[in-house]
Design a protein around this motif. Structure first.
Motif, PDB file in Angstrom:
ATOM      1  N   LEU A  27      32.346  52.901  10.648  1.00  0.00           N
ATOM      2  CA  LEU A  27      32.517  52.008  11.792  1.00  0.00           C
ATOM      3  C   LEU A  27      31.422  50.950  11.861  1.00  0.00           C
ATOM      4  N   CYS A  28      30.155  51.349  11.626  1.00  0.00           N
ATOM      5  CA  CYS A  28      29.054  50.387  11.828  1.00  0.00           C
ATOM      6  C   CYS A  28      28.171  50.161  10.607  1.00  0.00           C
ATOM      7  N   GLU A  29      28.475  50.839   9.499  1.00  0.00           N
ATOM      8  CA  GLU A  29      27.735  50.654   8.246  1.00  0.00           C
ATOM      9  C   GLU A  29      26.327  51.237   8.242  1.00  0.00           C
ATOM     10  N   ALA A  30      25.966  52.015   9.260  1.00  0.00           N
ATOM     11  CA  ALA A  30      24.668  52.701   9.219  1.00  0.00           C
ATOM     12  C   ALA A  30      24.701  53.705   8.067  1.00  0.00           C
ATOM     13  N   THR A  31      23.517  54.061   7.562  1.00  0.00           N
ATOM     14  CA  THR A  31      23.486  54.911   6.366  1.00  0.00           C
ATOM     15  C   THR A  31      22.786  56.260   6.576  1.00  0.00           C
ATOM     16  N   GLU A  32      22.261  56.502   7.782  1.00  0.00           N
ATOM     17  CA  GLU A  32      21.481  57.723   8.004  1.00  0.00           C
ATOM     18  C   GLU A  32      22.304  58.812   8.701  1.00  0.00           C
ATOM     19  N   ASN A  33      22.082  60.046   8.283  1.00  0.00           N
ATOM     20  CA  ASN A  33      22.631  61.234   8.962  1.00  0.00           C
ATOM     21  C   ASN A  33      24.140  61.164   9.203  1.00  0.00           C
ATOM     22  N   LEU A  34      24.867  60.773   8.193  1.00  0.00           N
ATOM     23  CA  LEU A  34      26.313  60.609   8.345  1.00  0.00           C
ATOM     24  C   LEU A  34      27.015  61.959   8.397  1.00  0.00           C
ATOM     25  N   VAL A  40      36.799  60.353   9.363  1.00  0.00           N
ATOM     26  CA  VAL A  40      35.930  59.213   9.051  1.00  0.00           C
ATOM     27  C   VAL A  40      34.507  59.723   8.886  1.00  0.00           C
ATOM     28  N   LEU A  41      33.745  58.994   8.104  1.00  0.00           N
ATOM     29  CA  LEU A  41      32.328  59.290   7.955  1.00  0.00           C
ATOM     30  C   LEU A  41      31.600  58.420   8.971  1.00  0.00           C
ATOM     31  N   ILE A  42      30.903  59.038   9.922  1.00  0.00           N
ATOM     32  CA  ILE A  42      30.246  58.221  10.948  1.00  0.00           C
ATOM     33  C   ILE A  42      28.810  58.654  11.206  1.00  0.00           C
ATOM     34  N   CYS A  43      28.068  57.754  11.855  1.00  0.00           N
ATOM     35  CA  CYS A  43      26.648  57.969  12.139  1.00  0.00           C
ATOM     36  C   CYS A  43      26.506  58.607  13.528  1.00  0.00           C
ATOM     37  N   PRO A  44      25.332  59.162  13.828  1.00  0.00           N
ATOM     38  CA  PRO A  44      25.122  59.826  15.124  1.00  0.00           C
ATOM     39  C   PRO A  44      25.293  58.880  16.317  1.00  0.00           C
ATOM     40  N   LYS A  45      24.942  57.617  16.141  1.00  0.00           N
ATOM     41  CA  LYS A  45      25.046  56.665  17.255  1.00  0.00           C
ATOM     42  C   LYS A  45      26.503  56.427  17.647  1.00  0.00           C
ATOM     43  N   CYS A  46      27.347  56.232  16.634  1.00  0.00           N
ATOM     44  CA  CYS A  46      28.784  56.074  16.913  1.00  0.00           C
ATOM     45  C   CYS A  46      29.348  57.359  17.523  1.00  0.00           C
ATOM     46  N   LEU A  47      28.975  58.498  16.928  1.00  0.00           N
ATOM     47  CA  LEU A  47      29.536  59.778  17.367  1.00  0.00           C
ATOM     48  C   LEU A  47      29.224  60.056  18.839  1.00  0.00           C
ATOM     49  N   ALA A  48      27.976  59.851  19.234  1.00  0.00           N
ATOM     50  CA  ALA A  48      27.576  60.155  20.617  1.00  0.00           C
ATOM     51  C   ALA A  48      28.384  59.335  21.616  1.00  0.00           C
ATOM     52  N   ASN A  93      27.767  47.845  24.215  1.00  0.00           N
ATOM     53  CA  ASN A  93      28.623  46.715  23.861  1.00  0.00           C
ATOM     54  C   ASN A  93      28.174  46.027  22.566  1.00  0.00           C
ATOM     55  N   ASN A  94      26.860  45.839  22.413  1.00  0.00           N
ATOM     56  CA  ASN A  94      26.358  45.167  21.208  1.00  0.00           C
ATOM     57  C   ASN A  94      26.632  45.988  19.954  1.00  0.00           C
ATOM     58  N   HIS A  95      26.408  47.298  20.072  1.00  0.00           N
ATOM     59  CA  HIS A  95      26.635  48.163  18.911  1.00  0.00           C
ATOM     60  C   HIS A  95      28.068  48.033  18.392  1.00  0.00           C
ATOM     61  N   TRP A  96      29.014  48.004  19.320  1.00  0.00           N
ATOM     62  CA  TRP A  96      30.423  48.063  18.918  1.00  0.00           C
ATOM     63  C   TRP A  96      30.998  46.740  18.421  1.00  0.00           C
ATOM     64  N   GLN A  97      30.183  45.690  18.404  1.00  0.00           N
ATOM     65  CA  GLN A  97      30.641  44.453  17.752  1.00  0.00           C
ATOM     66  C   GLN A  97      31.002  44.744  16.293  1.00  0.00           C
ATOM     67  N   CYS A  98      30.433  45.844  15.767  1.00  0.00           N
ATOM     68  CA  CYS A  98      30.734  46.255  14.387  1.00  0.00           C
ATOM     69  C   CYS A  98      32.234  46.448  14.168  1.00  0.00           C
ATOM     70  N   ASN A 147      37.541  45.591  28.528  1.00  0.00           N
ATOM     71  CA  ASN A 147      37.091  44.654  29.566  1.00  0.00           C
ATOM     72  C   ASN A 147      36.200  43.553  29.015  1.00  0.00           C
ATOM     73  N   GLU A 148      35.748  43.740  27.773  1.00  0.00           N
ATOM     74  CA  GLU A 148      34.965  42.686  27.113  1.00  0.00           C
ATOM     75  C   GLU A 148      35.959  41.772  26.394  1.00  0.00           C
ATOM     76  N   SER A 149      35.787  40.458  26.543  1.00  0.00           N
ATOM     77  CA  SER A 149      36.798  39.545  25.988  1.00  0.00           C
ATOM     78  C   SER A 149      36.897  39.659  24.460  1.00  0.00           C
ATOM     79  N   TRP A 150      35.765  39.861  23.780  1.00  0.00           N
ATOM     80  CA  TRP A 150      35.817  39.972  22.312  1.00  0.00           C
ATOM     81  C   TRP A 150      36.656  41.169  21.888  1.00  0.00           C
ATOM     82  N   ALA A 151      36.570  42.264  22.671  1.00  0.00           N
ATOM     83  CA  ALA A 151      37.329  43.467  22.315  1.00  0.00           C
ATOM     84  C   ALA A 151      38.815  43.271  22.582  1.00  0.00           C
ATOM     85  N   ALA A 152      39.128  42.648  23.714  1.00  0.00           N
ATOM     86  CA  ALA A 152      40.532  42.387  24.048  1.00  0.00           C
ATOM     87  C   ALA A 152      41.176  41.496  22.982  1.00  0.00           C
TER      88      ALA A 152
END
Ligand SMILES: [Zn+2]
Length: 200
Positions: A25-32, A48-56, A66-71, A96-101
């Motif tokens: 989802l976000c291309e992080a490489t640690e603790n997947l 999916v293979l995901i990082c702790p930040k996405c998972l939480a 919101n910034n994280h999920w721009q990924c 509710n964020e226009s970029w996401a909609a």
């Protein structure tokens, strides 16, 4: 090694290879970690293979960032159905964020994938998360120690716990963010989160 361990390992290998060993989802490489996209289909590649930040944040243990999920504006174009489904769900929670909609409007899922994406009901949630919080707003987690900020007089019991009593190893009551369970004077009781603060 049991057959089960073997199949888990193979799934992880498969996802590591598919993702190039980064969060899908976000291309992080640690603790997947391997995340089985619910409801589980039993297919190895429906994870999916995901990082702790996405998972939480997916599991509503942290507020949506919101910034994280721009990924997602990149990962939503993945050819992997499980990644598309997760991107669609998270975009819906952020709708509710226009970029996401705008991204949801662009993301086409065929009928089968759309049904899978909707199956968890996650898309009907919004960006707010229900977290257990103490009287000062600190986020509580299973296993935390808390301090009573009000004396407890538990009806129908002999428990009389004074202000300042420490309750260790609490358990969050699922589906009720106002309550936790903890052991006081040897008995497991429900305590309201507004009458406690996190220790430490
Ligand atoms: Zn991630």
């Amino acid at each position: 090694m049991s057959a089960k361990d073997f199949s888990i390992m193979k799934q992880e290998d498969l996802l590591v290879q598919r993702s190039g060993n980064q969060c899908e989802l976000c291309e992080a490489t640690e603790n997947l970690k391997v995340y089985e996209v619910p409801p589980a289909t039993g297919n190895m590649d429906d994870a999916v293979l995901i990082c702790p930040k996405c998972l939480a944040q997916i599991e509503k243990k942290k507020e949506l960032d919101n910034n994280h999920w721009q990924c997602l504006t990149t990962s939503m174009w993945s050819e992997v159905p499980a990644v598309q489904v997760m991107a669609w769900r998270m975009l819906n929670r952020l709708r509710n964020e226009s970029w996401a909609a705008e991204s949801i409007d662009m993301l086409y899922l065929d009928e089968e994938r759309l049904a899978w994406a909707k199956a968890s009901g996650d898309h009907e949630n919004d960006s707010t998360v229900d977290l257990h919080k103490d009287c000062y707003g600190a986020i509580l987690q299973n296993g935390d120690a808390v301090v009573l900020t009000k004396s407890l007089d538990v009806k129908g019991s002999t428990i009389n716990a004074k202000v300042g009593t420490v309750v260790r190893n609490i358990r969050l009551v699922p589906d009720n963010t106002e309550q936790i369970e903890g052991r006081v004077e040897g008995q497991q009781i429900v305590i309201l989160t507004k009458y406690l603060r996190k220790q430490g």
